[in-house]
Design a protein around this motif. Structure first.
Motif, PDB file in Angstrom:
ATOM      1  N   LEU A  72       0.815  -1.209   0.000  1.00 48.94           N
ATOM      2  CA  LEU A  72       0.000   0.000   0.000  1.00 48.94           C
ATOM      3  C   LEU A  72       0.853   1.264   0.000  1.00 48.94           C
ATOM      4  CD1 LEU A  72      -2.877   1.183   0.198  1.00 48.94           C
ATOM      5  CD2 LEU A  72      -2.692   1.023   2.681  1.00 48.94           C
ATOM      6  N   VAL A  73       2.115   1.125   0.416  1.00 47.90           N
ATOM      7  CA  VAL A  73       2.996   2.280   0.425  1.00 47.90           C
ATOM      8  C   VAL A  73       3.223   2.831  -0.973  1.00 47.90           C
ATOM      9  CG1 VAL A  73       5.154   0.977   0.190  1.00 47.90           C
ATOM     10  CG2 VAL A  73       5.136   3.142   1.473  1.00 47.90           C
ATOM     11  N   ASP A  74       2.989   2.000  -2.002  1.00 47.87           N
ATOM     12  CA  ASP A  74       3.137   2.462  -3.381  1.00 47.87           C
ATOM     13  C   ASP A  74       2.012   3.397  -3.801  1.00 47.87           C
ATOM     14  OD1 ASP A  74       5.414   0.919  -3.578  1.00 47.87           O
ATOM     15  OD2 ASP A  74       4.341  -0.843  -4.348  1.00 47.87           O
ATOM     16  N   TYR A  75       0.932   3.408  -2.999  1.00 53.01           N
ATOM     17  CA  TYR A  75      -0.178   4.325  -3.297  1.00 53.01           C
ATOM     18  C   TYR A  75       0.201   5.748  -2.859  1.00 53.01           C
ATOM     19  CZ  TYR A  75      -3.910   1.138  -4.749  1.00 53.01           C
ATOM     20  OH  TYR A  75      -4.689   0.266  -5.450  1.00 53.01           O
ATOM     21  N   ASP A  76       1.177   6.258  -3.491  1.00 56.37           N
ATOM     22  CA  ASP A  76       1.597   7.617  -3.155  1.00 56.37           C
ATOM     23  C   ASP A  76       0.525   8.607  -3.584  1.00 56.37           C
ATOM     24  OD1 ASP A  76       3.309  10.249  -4.194  1.00 56.37           O
ATOM     25  OD2 ASP A  76       3.991   9.416  -2.293  1.00 56.37           O
ATOM     26  N   MET A  93      -3.793   3.089   8.211  1.00 57.50           N
ATOM     27  CA  MET A  93      -2.889   3.788   9.118  1.00 57.50           C
ATOM     28  C   MET A  93      -1.572   3.051   9.271  1.00 57.50           C
ATOM     29  SD  MET A  93      -5.726   4.979  11.944  1.00 57.50           S
ATOM     30  CE  MET A  93      -4.577   4.741  13.246  1.00 57.50           C
ATOM     31  N   HIS A  94      -1.609   1.747   9.208  1.00 64.12           N
ATOM     32  CA  HIS A  94      -0.388   0.974   9.432  1.00 64.12           C
ATOM     33  C   HIS A  94       0.496   0.924   8.189  1.00 64.12           C
ATOM     34  CE1 HIS A  94       2.188  -1.894  11.427  1.00 64.12           C
ATOM     35  NE2 HIS A  94       2.098  -2.716  10.383  1.00 64.12           N
ATOM     36  N   PHE A  95      -0.124   0.719   7.023  1.00 63.33           N
ATOM     37  CA  PHE A  95       0.663   0.545   5.800  1.00 63.33           C
ATOM     38  C   PHE A  95       0.689   1.780   4.901  1.00 63.33           C
ATOM     39  CE2 PHE A  95      -0.897  -3.860   6.712  1.00 63.33           C
ATOM     40  CZ  PHE A  95       0.338  -4.442   6.954  1.00 63.33           C
ATOM     41  N   GLY A  96      -0.216   2.723   5.131  1.00 64.25           N
ATOM     42  CA  GLY A  96      -0.393   3.799   4.178  1.00 64.25           C
ATOM     43  C   GLY A  96       0.671   4.894   4.263  1.00 64.25           C
ATOM     44  N   SER A  97       0.596   5.793   3.282  1.00 68.51           N
ATOM     45  CA  SER A  97       1.497   6.950   3.239  1.00 68.51           C
ATOM     46  C   SER A  97       1.106   7.944   4.343  1.00 68.51           C
ATOM     47  CB  SER A  97       1.403   7.616   1.869  1.00 68.51           C
ATOM     48  OG  SER A  97       0.108   8.156   1.674  1.00 68.51           O
ATOM     49  N   PRO A  98       1.938   8.977   4.591  1.00 70.65           N
ATOM     50  CA  PRO A  98       1.597   9.955   5.649  1.00 70.65           C
ATOM     51  C   PRO A  98       0.227  10.593   5.476  1.00 70.65           C
ATOM     52  CG  PRO A  98       3.884  10.225   5.004  1.00 70.65           C
ATOM     53  CD  PRO A  98       3.301   9.194   4.073  1.00 70.65           C
ATOM     54  N   ALA A  99      -0.165  10.901   4.232  1.00 68.22           N
ATOM     55  CA  ALA A  99      -1.476  11.523   4.026  1.00 68.22           C
ATOM     56  C   ALA A  99      -2.599  10.551   4.369  1.00 68.22           C
ATOM     57  CB  ALA A  99      -1.609  12.004   2.582  1.00 68.22           C
ATOM     58  N   PHE A 100      -2.452   9.293   3.976  1.00 67.36           N
ATOM     59  CA  PHE A 100      -3.476   8.291   4.291  1.00 67.36           C
ATOM     60  C   PHE A 100      -3.572   8.085   5.802  1.00 67.36           C
ATOM     61  CE2 PHE A 100      -2.427   6.171  -0.035  1.00 67.36           C
ATOM     62  CZ  PHE A 100      -3.074   7.210  -0.670  1.00 67.36           C
ATOM     63  N   LYS A 101      -2.417   8.042   6.475  1.00 68.49           N
ATOM     64  CA  LYS A 101      -2.434   7.884   7.933  1.00 68.49           C
ATOM     65  C   LYS A 101      -3.183   9.034   8.591  1.00 68.49           C
ATOM     66  CE  LYS A 101       1.919   5.326   8.491  1.00 68.49           C
ATOM     67  NZ  LYS A 101       3.268   5.350   9.086  1.00 68.49           N
ATOM     68  N   LEU A 102      -2.927  10.251   8.114  1.00 68.85           N
ATOM     69  CA  LEU A 102      -3.547  11.418   8.733  1.00 68.85           C
ATOM     70  C   LEU A 102      -5.063  11.381   8.585  1.00 68.85           C
ATOM     71  CD1 LEU A 102      -3.192  14.187  10.107  1.00 68.85           C
ATOM     72  CD2 LEU A 102      -3.010  15.190   7.823  1.00 68.85           C
ATOM     73  N   ALA A 112      -3.118  -2.582  19.591  1.00 73.45           N
ATOM     74  CA  ALA A 112      -1.708  -2.736  19.228  1.00 73.45           C
ATOM     75  C   ALA A 112      -1.317  -1.767  18.115  1.00 73.45           C
ATOM     76  CB  ALA A 112      -1.443  -4.183  18.806  1.00 73.45           C
ATOM     77  N   ILE A 113      -2.199  -1.638  17.124  1.00 74.19           N
ATOM     78  CA  ILE A 113      -1.930  -0.690  16.028  1.00 74.19           C
ATOM     79  C   ILE A 113      -1.836   0.736  16.582  1.00 74.19           C
ATOM     80  CG2 ILE A 113      -2.867   0.345  13.943  1.00 74.19           C
ATOM     81  CD1 ILE A 113      -1.825  -2.416  13.443  1.00 74.19           C
ATOM     82  N   LEU A 114      -2.789   1.089  17.434  1.00 73.64           N
ATOM     83  CA  LEU A 114      -2.819   2.454  17.979  1.00 73.64           C
ATOM     84  C   LEU A 114      -1.604   2.738  18.848  1.00 73.64           C
ATOM     85  CD1 LEU A 114      -6.622   2.677  18.877  1.00 73.64           C
ATOM     86  CD2 LEU A 114      -5.464   3.704  16.923  1.00 73.64           C
ATOM     87  N   GLU A 115      -1.202   1.748  19.672  1.00 67.25           N
ATOM     88  CA  GLU A 115      -0.036   1.943  20.534  1.00 67.25           C
ATOM     89  C   GLU A 115       1.229   2.173  19.724  1.00 67.25           C
ATOM     90  OE1 GLU A 115      -1.643  -0.806  24.263  1.00 67.25           O
ATOM     91  OE2 GLU A 115      -0.317  -1.635  22.716  1.00 67.25           O
ATOM     92  N   GLY A 116       1.344   1.484  18.624  1.00 72.12           N
ATOM     93  CA  GLY A 116       2.528   1.675  17.786  1.00 72.12           C
ATOM     94  C   GLY A 116       2.554   3.041  17.123  1.00 72.12           C
ATOM     95  N   LEU A 117       1.387   3.488  16.670  1.00 73.88           N
ATOM     96  CA  LEU A 117       1.324   4.764  15.949  1.00 73.88           C
ATOM     97  C   LEU A 117       1.335   5.978  16.876  1.00 73.88           C
ATOM     98  CD1 LEU A 117      -1.256   3.887  13.152  1.00 73.88           C
ATOM     99  CD2 LEU A 117       1.179   4.351  12.874  1.00 73.88           C
ATOM    100  N   MET A 118       1.256   5.743  18.202  1.00 75.56           N
ATOM    101  CA  MET A 118       1.360   6.871  19.116  1.00 75.56           C
ATOM    102  C   MET A 118       2.738   7.535  19.054  1.00 75.56           C
ATOM    103  SD  MET A 118      -0.682   5.972  22.609  1.00 75.56           S
ATOM    104  CE  MET A 118       0.051   7.411  23.368  1.00 75.56           C
ATOM    105  N   PHE A 119       3.712   6.848  18.498  1.00 74.08           N
ATOM    106  CA  PHE A 119       5.060   7.398  18.372  1.00 74.08           C
ATOM    107  C   PHE A 119       5.360   7.821  16.932  1.00 74.08           C
ATOM    108  CE2 PHE A 119       5.005   4.451  21.952  1.00 74.08           C
ATOM    109  CZ  PHE A 119       5.525   5.247  22.970  1.00 74.08           C
ATOM    110  N   ASP A 120       4.302   8.072  16.146  1.00 76.27           N
ATOM    111  CA  ASP A 120       4.490   8.519  14.761  1.00 76.27           C
ATOM    112  C   ASP A 120       5.109   9.919  14.743  1.00 76.27           C
ATOM    113  OD1 ASP A 120       3.536   7.679  11.863  1.00 76.27           O
ATOM    114  OD2 ASP A 120       3.209   9.849  12.066  1.00 76.27           O
ATOM    115  N   SER A 121       5.858  10.187  13.674  1.00 77.26           N
ATOM    116  CA  SER A 121       6.532  11.492  13.572  1.00 77.26           C
ATOM    117  C   SER A 121       5.544  12.642  13.386  1.00 77.26           C
ATOM    118  CB  SER A 121       7.528  11.479  12.404  1.00 77.26           C
ATOM    119  OG  SER A 121       6.858  11.181  11.183  1.00 77.26           O
ATOM    120  N   ASN A 122       4.366  12.345  12.823  1.00 82.60           N
ATOM    121  CA  ASN A 122       3.336  13.376  12.654  1.00 82.60           C
ATOM    122  C   ASN A 122       2.565  13.492  13.968  1.00 82.60           C
ATOM    123  OD1 ASN A 122       1.059  14.934  11.995  1.00 82.60           O
ATOM    124  ND2 ASN A 122       1.099  14.216   9.880  1.00 82.60           N
ATOM    125  N   ILE A 123       2.676  14.640  14.616  1.00 84.85           N
ATOM    126  CA  ILE A 123       2.074  14.808  15.927  1.00 84.85           C
ATOM    127  C   ILE A 123       0.566  14.658  15.875  1.00 84.85           C
ATOM    128  CG2 ILE A 123       1.990  17.316  15.653  1.00 84.85           C
ATOM    129  CD1 ILE A 123       2.466  15.295  18.920  1.00 84.85           C
TER     130      ILE A 123
END
Length: 1283
Positions: free
Chosen positions: A968-972, A1031-1040, A1075-1086
């Motif tokens: 999914l990271v290729d979905y820029d 949120m786990h596999f997507g690009s920064p915009a998709f995560k946001l 588990a997904i949420l706990e991991g993404l709590m340390f994402d670079s995007n505040i």
């Protein structure tokens, strides 16, 4: 005297004789013996006999004089002598001078005579003077060395202040002067020096009678003095001769001598010289002798002699009645060369410089031949000018400038370029220092500097030397500032500075635009504000000079530089100010100059019809009321009156464009109505000037428009109908007309000409087929019709621009084959909205929705891709900028929405990926859904939410993307697939928001928590599983975007749970989500991190997880506690990074089954550390939330509660201050957001939708307010004893 062996005849006195009062050994009377302080006495008779005896031995005389001198230094002895025997020693001392040629004895005698002459008790100078004069006047006086001592002493006595009138003590003044003048012919230079000194001292004294005696000797005295000066090599003789000649020059002796032309008293050698000179030069013999005599002194190595010689030349040339011929003789005798050489070797010492420049200035009167020599000596003058430029108010400042100016102006091609540049730099420095107040300059010097700059501008190669061009700008600027900053503004200075401005502007015509730009800046920044403020304090001459300067600049408008000055003038109420000038100075020259400047302003400002004012300038009155009276006259048969009326209309029209009220609106309207009534036939004739009709239309609309906002004024309906007929003429073009904004607004309120105005707007659209509509500045609002004017009209709402545009669109839609014009009008409306976003409300309130519905359902809509895109972009920008209250025609927008859904489902767009047109339609759906949250477009939103094809499209695209897993990271977001997924995620988010607003209690949100793909949801939405994958596999915009969707979903589920709807998800499913949420709590995007923290907090609040085994939660709390408790690290930006963890910690404290490890992590030391680091500056709502839950969970001690209360007081003050600052910035922030909403690009539209999604987090004003609310709420929960 002391009784020593002065002479063998002298015998040693007895002891009794040494006491005071005893007679001397010669038996002289004791009264003639004066005691000394040493115990002895001096016999005056013995002393007199000794020094007056020619047979006395020199050493005896010297010893006696020494003892007498020592005694005279004793006050008691001197007082006794002057009291009882004041004149006893006068004659012996004078006689002794002629007896002893020994210089030593003569020096002693000089000392004694000087002491007695200067005595305060009884000065004896007149007596010595009389005795010495008798000897010198005697026919038996011989010029021996001893007699030379008499002459020297006589000169010394003459210098005493006690001798006011020496002639009063001289028995025979004629004999004295005759002997002295005759002595000048003696060959001895020492005698000549002494005689000249005595004559000099005598020439300083005397009244009219004695002056007459001296003048009788002047011809011979002048001749002999000049001959002595010519032949002598004695410096003393030269100094004395020059001093005498200066006095004689002041007394007018040279004039008498030239009149008599006496030349018979000279020596044979001098006569021979004069005869030679007479044969060579046709000049006065004495003039030539003067020139020859002064050369030796000028060549002297003694600076004092040189300075005295120069001073003599100054006296010689400045005496009354000096003919120019004298300067020519000195010039031909090469005196100029001598002076330049002295100046060259002077090393810039002031006395020499002053004298040299004064002499050169006087010699410049002999113009013939002086310029050639001046050019040669210019290299010597340039360093002198550089020195003078450093000295304030230098005495010869003007003379130096005058000489250099003469050389530059008379021989422009001969002076070297290096010297010219050096002079230019020195002058620039002088002006700069003068403007800064460091260097004073006289008025004459300043005007000379300006004149020199004008001369230099003609010869300097400015095109090839940018530095010199910059110096020209500096010099001109400093010259103007020096004049304006002066406390006493001299008209001569100002006029010369204005002349410099004009000449500098002329040089700018040779491709040096920087000079012209500088001149324009000087005029606009300095001259214009000064004259506007102080015109009643200046002379008419200065005022005319400045008007001529402005006129000079305006008539040379080769480019747009002069237009800056013209705009500055007219925006400074120039017209009304000019009429004030004509009232203050009611002269013909002032009137003509003002009207000529009016005509130039009209030409430069773009109309090019200023000729009408120039032609009528001489016949126009100076009072605006008289001008209006002139306008109201009938001019059908009077050509001159017609010309004057044209000028009057032009003046009032141009001034009105810049809000310069020359007269009140009632008077102008009355005159206009009279003009229209009496000249009706002339207005409608085929040969009438269109520009005159345009000016009439502008002035009439302006007067009527201004009256609407004031007290109503009476007007003529007949005139109004005539003017409306004039507007309706086919040859009137609104686009080329220059109308005031108020006038234009009034015309756009006239329903009778709506169709005409619509055609004019359509014509305006056709002139910009590429839709590159210019964006003029605010200063152009009162000019010809442009985009900004139309946007301002549409925004103001007190006219019919919006309605006219809507009606124009309706007419174009009703006609066939008008697709191009429809697109042009739509593009114009979009540009208007971009320029002024508030205008969109007017469009919508006047039926824009109905027009769009008509367009979408027109037969040629689907067949024209260009029209389709124009409609889509119009819908997009309207929905972006409109206020929800203006969206009143819901049914029209429902029809448009249905048509857009049909379009996106059509075969042309139906594919696995959406085209740009399709994505634009989806973004429009997002805007519609967003408006539904504000109670607008409800039916259209429901249609979107429950459309099965849209639901299926969103599900298919999301499932296809999620099925790719790590790929999914290729979905820029820059790819087509990424753009499709982005708009679908945005549609899903705004759908969740809209569903909650439209159907708050009708949706089971837990259907989106099911792990399977079959959610069974009838509305647009993405289930929790797919959001976690994105949120786990997507690009920064998709995560946001996905994180915001998940927050919205969890918020709605939490609300339903709070209403006793238990969460029915499996525990294992929730643990995987956690588990997904706990991991993404340390994402670079505040923001992603924050959203995941909020979701995890809500999930924990459902109390479905075993928290004792949640090691990640414990790690999160420990990390937060440790970080916030570390000293000096808890800054505001640092705390921001831990906000997600704070929410999780607060939830763990709040739930019923709080983990046991919470107390070990958040112990007393940790809480104390957090409290110490917290301040009013770094306090945030999340930290307050943490403290509140700590207090509710009884984690806080009493002292900690007290510290927390003090912290809340500090935080409250800071929050109030922050809220005030945020409110002051609110308008700017909103303006910037509105400006951002004007883009058509799909990427920028998506960015704006994301901005809307995050708007609550990005609003600093809301954050300050929420913090303040949290503080107030928290303060109420603190126990009273802790406050």
């Amino acid at each position: 005297m002391y009784y020593t062996e002065l002479d063998p005849q002298f015998q040693s006195p007895s002891p009794a004789a040494t006491t005071a009062g005893d007679s001397c050994s010669r038996g002289h009377r004791s009264s003639l013996c004066i005691a000394t302080i040493e115990g002895g006495s001096i016999c005056l008779v013995c002393v007199s006999n000794l020094i007056a005896n020619p047979r006395s031995l020199s050493h005896h005389v010297a010893y006696a004089l020494t003892q007498l001198s020592a005694a005279l230094s004793q006050p008691q002895f001197l007082e006794t002598l002057l009291t009882f025997h004041p004149h006893y020693l006068v004659s012996p001392l004078i006689h002794a001078l002629s007896l002893f040629p020994d210089p030593a004895i003569a020096g002693q005698l000089f000392h004694l005579i000087s002491a007695l002459s200067a005595a305060r008790q009884l000065p004896l100078a007149p007596h010595f003077l009389a005795g010495l004069a008798d000897r010198i006047s005697s026919s038996a006086f011989s010029w021996t060395p001893a007699h030379l001592h008499i002459l020297h002493c006589f000169g010394i006595i003459l210098s005493y202040a006690h001798v006011d009138d020496p002639y009063a003590h001289v028995k025979d003044s004629v004999a004295l002067l005759s002997n002295l003048v005759t002595a000048l012919q003696l060959p001895s230079e020492d005698i000549q020096a002494e005689v000249l000194f005595v004559l000099y001292r005598l020439s300083l004294h005397g009244g009219d009678d004695e002056g007459g005696i001296l003048l009788s000797f002047c011809p011979k005295l002048l001749r002999l003095s000049l001959e002595a000066l010519l032949k002598t090599q004695n410096d003393a003789a030269r100094l004395n001769s020059i001093a005498l000649l200066k006095v004689l020059a002041r007394r007018g002796c040279f004039e008498n001598t030239y009149q008599n032309d006496i030349c018979s008293t000279g020596s044979d050698e001098a006569d021979s010289l004069m005869q030679t000179i007479d044969d060579r030069l046709d000049a006065s013999p004495l003039s030539v002798l003067f020139a020859e005599a002064i050369k030796g002194s000028l060549l002297s190595s003694d600076r004092q002699i040189q300075a005295s010689a120069l001073d003599l030349i100054i006296h010689y040339l400045t005496r009354e009645g000096t003919p120019c011929k004298e300067a020519e003789i000195l010039l031909e005798e090469n005196i100029v060369d001598y002076v330049f050489e002295i100046l060259r070797l002077s090393e810039c010492t002031d006395p020499v410089i002053n004298s040299c420049l004064l002499v050169l200035d006087l010699l410049s009167a002999a113009e013939k031949g002086f310029i050639e020599r001046l050019v040669v000596g210019l290299s010597t003058l340039v360093p002198v000018l550089c020195y003078i430029a450093e000295v304030p108010f230098h005495p010869v400042q003007y003379q130096a400038l005058k000489l250099i100016s003469s050389g530059l102006s008379n021989c422009p091609g001969i002076v070297s370029s290096s010297h010219v540049e050096e002079v230019f730099l020195a002058l620039t420095k002088m002006l700069k220092r003068h403007a800064d107040g460091e260097l004073g300059m006289s008025v004459e010097a300043f005007t000379m500097v300006c004149s020199m700059f004008v001369t230099l501008l003609e010869s300097l190669p400015l095109q090839d030397n940018p530095d010199l061009a910059e110096r020209v700008q500096e010099a001109t600027n400093h010259a103007i500032l020096a004049c304006l900053n002066a406390s006493d503004k001299d008209p001569r200075q100002l006029l010369h500075a204005f002349h410099l401005v004009k000449e500098a502007y002329n040089r700018g015509s040779f491709g040096i635009t920087s000079i012209r730009n500088c001149i324009i800046n000087i005029c606009t920044a300095h001259l214009l504000p000064w004259i506007i403020a102080a015109f009643d304090e200046v002379d008419e001459e200065v005022l005319l000079g400045l008007l001529e300067t402005f006129q000079h600049i305006l008539v040379q408008d080769s480019d747009n530089q002069a237009s800056h000055l013209a705009n500055a003038m007219v925006t400074s109420s120039w017209f009304s100010w000019s009429f004030g000038c004509m009232g203050l100075f009611p002269t013909e020259s002032m009137k003509v100059e003002v009207y000529l400047l009016f005509s130039s302003l009209v030409d430069v400002l773009g109309t090019g019809i200023g000729l009408h004012i120039r032609e009528a300038a001489a016949d126009l009155p100076t009072d605006p009321i008289d001008l209006l009276f002139l306008l109201g006259q009938k001019s059908s048969q009077d050509t001159l009156l017609s010309c004057c009326q044209s000028a009057v209309l032009l003046i009032f029209h141009t001034s009105s464009l810049y809000d310069d009220r020359v007269a009140d609106e009632k008077s102008i309207l009355a005159s206009l109505e009279q003009y229209v009534l009496v000249n009706r036939s002339k207005l409608f004739c085929s040969g009438s000037d269109t520009w005159k009709a345009m000016q009439l239309i502008n002035l009439y609309g302006l007067c009527r428009g201004l009256a609407n906002g004031q007290d109503p004024i009476s007007y003529s309906l007949e005139v109004e109908n005539i003017v409306l007929q004039l507007v309706a003429q086919d040859d009137w073009d609104l686009l080329s007309s220059r109308l005031h904004f108020v006038s234009l607004k009034w015309w756009f309120r006239q329903e009778k000409i709506h169709k005409l105005l619509g055609n004019q707007i359509l014509k305006f659209c056709r002139t910009n087929p590429s839709n590159e509509i210019c964006m003029p500045g605010p200063e152009d609002i009162n000019q010809s019709l442009n985009l900004r004017v139309i946007a301002e009209l549409a925004t103001s709402g007190d006219n019919h621009v919006a309605r006219i545009l809507i009606c124009l669109l309706v007419l174009l839609v009703e006609e066939e084959h008008q697709e191009e014009d429809i697109i042009l009008v739509l593009n114009l409306m979009k540009s208007i909205i971009r320029t002024s976003p508030a205008s969109v409300d007017e469009f919508c309130l006047n039926g824009m929705g109905n027009v769009l519905r008509t367009l979408y359902y027109s037969p040629y809509f689907s067949s024209s891709p260009q029209l389709f895109m124009a409609c889509q972009s119009s819908v997009s920008i309207i929905l972006r900028c409109v206020n929800p209250e203006a969206l009143c025609d819901d049914q029209a927008w429902l029809a448009v929405t249905v048509k857009m859904i049909d379009c996106i489902a059509s075969p042309r767009m139906a594919s696995k990926t959406l085209s740009d047109e399709g994505m634009q339609v989806v973004t429009n759906f997002c805007f519609i859904l967003h408006h539904s949250t504000k109670k607008a477009l409800l039916d259209a939103s429901k249609t979107i939410l429950f459309n099965s094809s849209l639901v299926s499209m969103v599900d298919d695209m999301v499932h296809a993307a999620c099925s790719k897993g790590p790929a999914l990271v290729d979905y820029d977001e820059g790819t087509s697939s990424g753009e499709n997924l982005t708009v679908m995620l945005l549609l899903s988010y705004f759908s969740l928001k809209s569903i909650h607003s439209l159907l708050p209690d009708s949706v089971d949100w837990q259907t989106l928590l099911k792990p399977s793909n079959d959610t069974g949801s009838p509305t647009i939405g993405i289930n929790c599983t797919d959001l976690c994958r994105l949120m786990h596999f997507g690009s920064p915009a998709f995560k946001l975007i996905s994180s915001y969707c998940l927050v919205e979903l969890f918020t709605r589920v939490t609300e339903q749970r709070n209403k006793n709807h238990e969460v029915k998800c499996a525990k294992s499913y929730l643990m995987s989500v956690a588990a997904i949420l706990e991991g993404l709590m340390f994402d670079s995007n505040i923001r992603v991190s924050m959203n995941c923290g909020l979701c995890l907090s809500m999930l924990l609040s459902w109390e479905r997880l075993d928290l004792e085994e949640e090691y990640w939660c414990k790690l999160i709390v420990e990390e937060m506690a440790t970080s916030l408790a570390v000293p000096c690290l808890a800054s505001k930006s640092f705390v921001n990074n831990h906000k997600p963890a704070v929410h999780v910690t607060a939830t763990l404290l709040k739930i019923q089954k709080s983990p046991a490890w919470m107390r070990s992590v958040l112990d007393e030391a940790c809480i104390d550390g957090i409290l110490k680091n917290a301040t009013g500056n770094n306090m945030m709502k999340e930290i307050l939330l943490l403290f509140r839950e700590l207090m509710n969970s009884k984690f806080l001690k009493k002292d900690q509660k007290a510290s927390l209360n003090r912290l809340l007081q500090e935080c409250r003050k800071h929050a109030y201050a922050e809220e005030s600052r945020d409110e002051s910035k609110g308008d700017n922030i909103d303006g910037n957001k509105k400006r951002e909403r004007g883009a058509d690009d799909l990427g920028e539209v998506c960015e704006y939708l994301i901005h809307l999604m995050m708007s609550a987090d990005l609003n600093p004003q809301g954050q300050s307010r929420r913090l303040l609310e949290e503080v107030e709420m928290f303060s109420k929960t603190i126990p009273m004893e802790a406050r």
